[in-house]
Design a protein around this motif. Structure first.
Motif, short mmCIF file in Angstrom:
data_model
loop_
_atom_site.label_atom_id
_atom_site.label_comp_id
_atom_site.label_asym_id
_atom_site.label_seq_id
_atom_site.Cartn_x
_atom_site.Cartn_y
_atom_site.Cartn_z
N UNK A 116 0.86 -1.16 0.04
CA UNK A 116 0.03 -0.06 0.02
C UNK A 116 0.77 1.20 -0.13
N UNK A 117 2.22 1.15 0.50
CA UNK A 117 3.06 2.38 0.43
C UNK A 117 3.59 2.73 -0.95
N UNK A 118 3.65 1.56 -1.89
CA UNK A 118 4.21 1.91 -3.07
C UNK A 118 3.20 3.02 -4.03
N UNK A 119 4.18 3.76 -4.74
CA UNK A 119 3.41 4.90 -5.68
C UNK A 119 3.25 4.13 -7.17
N UNK A 120 2.07 4.65 -7.64
CA UNK A 120 1.74 4.05 -9.09
C UNK A 120 1.80 5.50 -9.69
N UNK A 121 2.67 5.53 -10.82
CA UNK A 121 3.09 6.65 -11.64
C UNK A 121 2.65 6.17 -13.08
N UNK A 122 1.95 7.29 -13.59
CA UNK A 122 1.56 7.25 -15.19
C UNK A 122 2.50 8.18 -15.99
N UNK A 123 2.93 7.70 -17.15
CA UNK A 123 3.72 8.48 -18.18
C UNK A 123 2.72 9.21 -19.11
N UNK A 124 1.41 9.30 -18.89
CA UNK A 124 0.57 9.63 -19.68
C UNK A 124 0.92 11.12 -20.14
N UNK A 125 0.79 11.27 -21.56
CA UNK A 125 1.07 12.92 -21.96
C UNK A 125 -0.30 13.60 -22.26
N UNK A 126 -1.42 13.04 -22.10
CA UNK A 126 -2.52 13.51 -22.47
C UNK A 126 -3.87 13.29 -21.79
N UNK A 127 -3.80 12.06 -20.88
CA UNK A 127 -5.04 11.51 -20.11
C UNK A 127 -4.86 12.45 -18.78
N UNK A 129 -4.82 12.41 -14.99
CA UNK A 129 -4.23 11.64 -13.68
C UNK A 129 -5.34 11.23 -12.79
N UNK A 130 -6.18 12.35 -12.53
CA UNK A 130 -7.38 12.14 -11.67
C UNK A 130 -8.19 10.95 -12.20
N UNK A 131 -8.47 10.93 -13.62
CA UNK A 131 -9.44 9.98 -14.11
C UNK A 131 -8.81 8.52 -13.85
N UNK A 132 -7.51 8.49 -14.11
CA UNK A 132 -6.87 7.38 -14.02
C UNK A 132 -6.78 6.95 -12.59
N UNK A 133 -6.52 7.66 -11.68
CA UNK A 133 -6.66 7.21 -10.26
C UNK A 133 -8.08 7.01 -9.75
N UNK A 138 -6.73 3.22 -3.76
CA UNK A 138 -5.93 4.27 -3.11
C UNK A 138 -5.34 5.47 -4.14
N UNK A 139 -6.22 6.19 -4.51
CA UNK A 139 -6.15 7.06 -5.63
C UNK A 139 -4.96 8.15 -5.10
N UNK A 140 -4.98 8.33 -3.73
CA UNK A 140 -3.98 9.24 -3.17
C UNK A 140 -2.39 8.89 -3.63
N UNK A 141 -2.23 7.75 -4.30
CA UNK A 141 -0.73 7.35 -4.37
C UNK A 141 -0.55 7.22 -5.75
N UNK A 142 -1.53 7.76 -6.64
CA UNK A 142 -1.25 7.69 -8.20
C UNK A 142 -0.91 9.19 -8.61
N UNK A 159 5.70 16.64 -13.13
CA UNK A 159 5.22 15.82 -12.27
C UNK A 159 3.70 16.48 -11.90
N UNK A 160 2.91 15.58 -12.22
CA UNK A 160 1.26 16.05 -12.19
C UNK A 160 0.57 15.32 -11.05
N UNK A 161 0.31 15.85 -9.80
CA UNK A 161 -0.66 15.25 -9.04
C UNK A 161 -1.86 15.24 -9.26
N UNK A 162 -2.72 14.16 -9.19
CA UNK A 162 -4.19 14.21 -9.17
C UNK A 162 -4.77 14.91 -7.99
#
Length: 513
Positions: A116-127, A129-133, A138-142, A159-162
């Motif tokens: 649960x402590x691991x971070x999920x990072x997306x390299x998306x260029x256009x989508x 981040x909030x929608x992915x999360x 645990x959307x707070x780690x995306x 670096x884009x926080x959702x």
């Protein structure tokens, strides 16, 4: 609430080992992380490791790395045959297909594997981040961790926080990006994030100029490279990127912003896309390519004409002085009267006006008027603009005069704001509105655009370089003439220009209620 430990990341997983995944893996291994690579395609991980090892081997051959560096880096690359093999990773970066459902499904699967402590990072260029999360437990780690291709050479990562991402996750990922040798541009989760958002003006305004018949692609490219200092013209860039890629980005950001006029694509690109004129990859785009080389038309030869008297409008005293020096150096007679003599060529120096409006406003004979763009001065390429009424002999006289010292001259048709004025004003305006929206702070906006887009300077610095008040004038004249909301000045630009403040000035704001 999800918490994150204070120690740095040690193990990084990559899902998707194409060009982006390979580049991220290379930088992570060089930064000291153990890197596990996973790809659904059999053999893809071996190809990626061989490719990365080849990059490092060339570094050894060139003396940039030692054999010990090579062995150490290679030992940090591991294959994750199954997705479950990523279980021990502190962070996993996805670089898979640019589809929302695919990324959501992957992250949902990873949540069943990772701590649960691991971070999920997306390299998306256009989508989003909030929608992915939104599909995650645990959307707070995306978080968005958007690199640019080629990853090792493009020294920037967004670096884009959702909307639910914790500040601890943001800080740790920013530190990771910096450890990988990149400038970290923190941006809000808006369409195009920062760099792709800021890049909307360059190509779309050039396409608008082409669509209006102001000039051909080669002339527009030459003006923006030679006058504006851009590394590449917009049509050369569209050909390099590929119109299939560029059109998708233009359409996506335009629609995600609910048809915001500043981002409006051109109908020209849709028809060219349908015709398969993609650029270098198809052998023909805005240019034709032979053995990978663009076939660029030769520079037009300047006409040879007898000297004629030249009168300069008084709109811009500094420009008038610079033009007078060129005229005198050429040995042509300068007409110094308040009004032009009957046989004089009339030179106009408008900002955001076309030759027609400038001539009529000053009650001059349009047939004798030629406008010259003074935004960037006269040291490089010179841009002359004629109205439909301008006589051919007046056009040729102006062309001959300004080419006498060997400086290249481009002649365009009437346009409110020439070419450079319009493109620069559009870039500054979009950059100012990014600041107004709070997508990023002014310093980050400028640095990210310089690194991510290769512009001579960031949009806010560009506005300061040419003068914020002058940029505002160009936009106001463009909007008044066209009636197009595309050119409405950003409040950020309008307020700072009118107050005499730098465009990088953030100001003071009261805390929102």
């Amino acid at each position: 609430m999800l918490t994150t430990p204070s120690h740095p990341f040690h193990t990084l997983g990559i899902v998707g080992t194409g060009a982006m995944g390979r580049g991220i893996a290379q930088l992570a291994a060089q930064a000291g992380l153990e890197v596990s690579l996973h790809d659904a395609r059999t053999g893809a991980v071996d190809e990626a490791r061989d490719f990365i090892a080849g990059v490092w081997s060339r570094g050894v051959a060139k003396g940039r790395l030692s054999e010990d560096d090579l062995a150490r880096y290679r030992a940090r690359l591991h294959e994750a045959t199954e997705l479950a093999d990523l279980a021990g990773c502190d962070i996993v970066v996805e670089a898979i297909v640019e589809k929302l459902e695919a990324k959501q499904e992957l992250f949902t699967r990873l949540e069943g594997i990772l701590d649960d402590q691991a971070v999920l990072a997306t390299n998306t260029s256009s989508l989003s981040v909030t929608a992915i999360a939104s599909a995650c437990r645990l959307p707070q780690r995306v978080i968005g961790f958007h690199f640019f291709n080629p990853v090792p050479l493009m020294k920037i990562v967004e670096v884009i926080p959702g909307l639910r991402t914790t500040s601890e996750v943001v800080e740790r990922v920013e530190a990771l990006g910096q450890a990988m040798g990149h400038f970290t541009a923190r941006a809000t989760d808006t369409p195009g994030f920062l760099v792709n958002h800021a890049g909307r003006a360059f190509g779309t305004e050039a396409l608008r100029l082409l669509g209006e018949g102001v000039a051909d692609p080669t002339t527009i490219d030459r003006l923006l490279v030679d006058q504006g200092g851009f590394r590449m013209g917009p049509f050369s860039l569209l050909d390099l990127t590929g119109l299939d890629v560029s059109q998708a980005v233009m359409e996506s950001i335009y629609h995600q912003y609910y048809e915001e006029a500043r981002f409006r694509p051109s109908p020209l690109t849709r028809s060219r896309l349908a015709a398969g004129l993609l650029g270098r990859k198809s052998g023909e785009g805005f240019y034709r390519y032979v053995d990978g080389q663009a076939q660029v038309p030769d520079e037009p030869t300047a006409p040879k004409v007898a000297p004629t008297p030249v009168w300069i409008s008084g709109e811009d005293p500094h420009a008038r002085h610079a033009l007078a020096a060129v005229i005198e150096a050429a040995g042509w007679r300068l007409d110094t009267g308040d009004t032009p003599s009957d046989d004089a060529l009339c030179l106009l120096t408008p900002y955001g006006e076309d030759t027609t409006d400038s001539a009529l406003r000053q009650r001059l004979d349009p047939a004798r008027c030629v406008a010259i763009d003074m935004l960037a001065g006269l040291d490089t390429r010179r841009c002359l603009m004629v109205s439909p009424a301008t006589e051919a002999e007046r056009r040729d006289a102006a062309h001959a005069l300004f080419a006498l010292d060997g400086t290249p001259v481009s002649v365009i048709n009437d346009s409110h704001g020439f070419v450079l004025q319009r493109v620069v004003a559009a870039i500054v305006n979009v950059g100012a509105d990014i600041a107004q929206q709070g997508v990023a702070d002014p310093a980050t906006i400028d640095r990210a655009v310089e690194l991510g887009l290769g512009y001579p300077m960031g949009p806010l610095k560009l506005g300061e370089h040419y003068g914020a008040r002058r940029i505002l004038t160009i936009l106001e004249n463009l909007q008044a003439a066209s009636g197009d909301p595309r050119y409405r000045p950003s409040p950020w630009l309008r307020r700072r220009a009118r107050l005499g403040l730098p465009l990088t000035h953030s100001g003071t704001h009261s805390r929102p209620l």
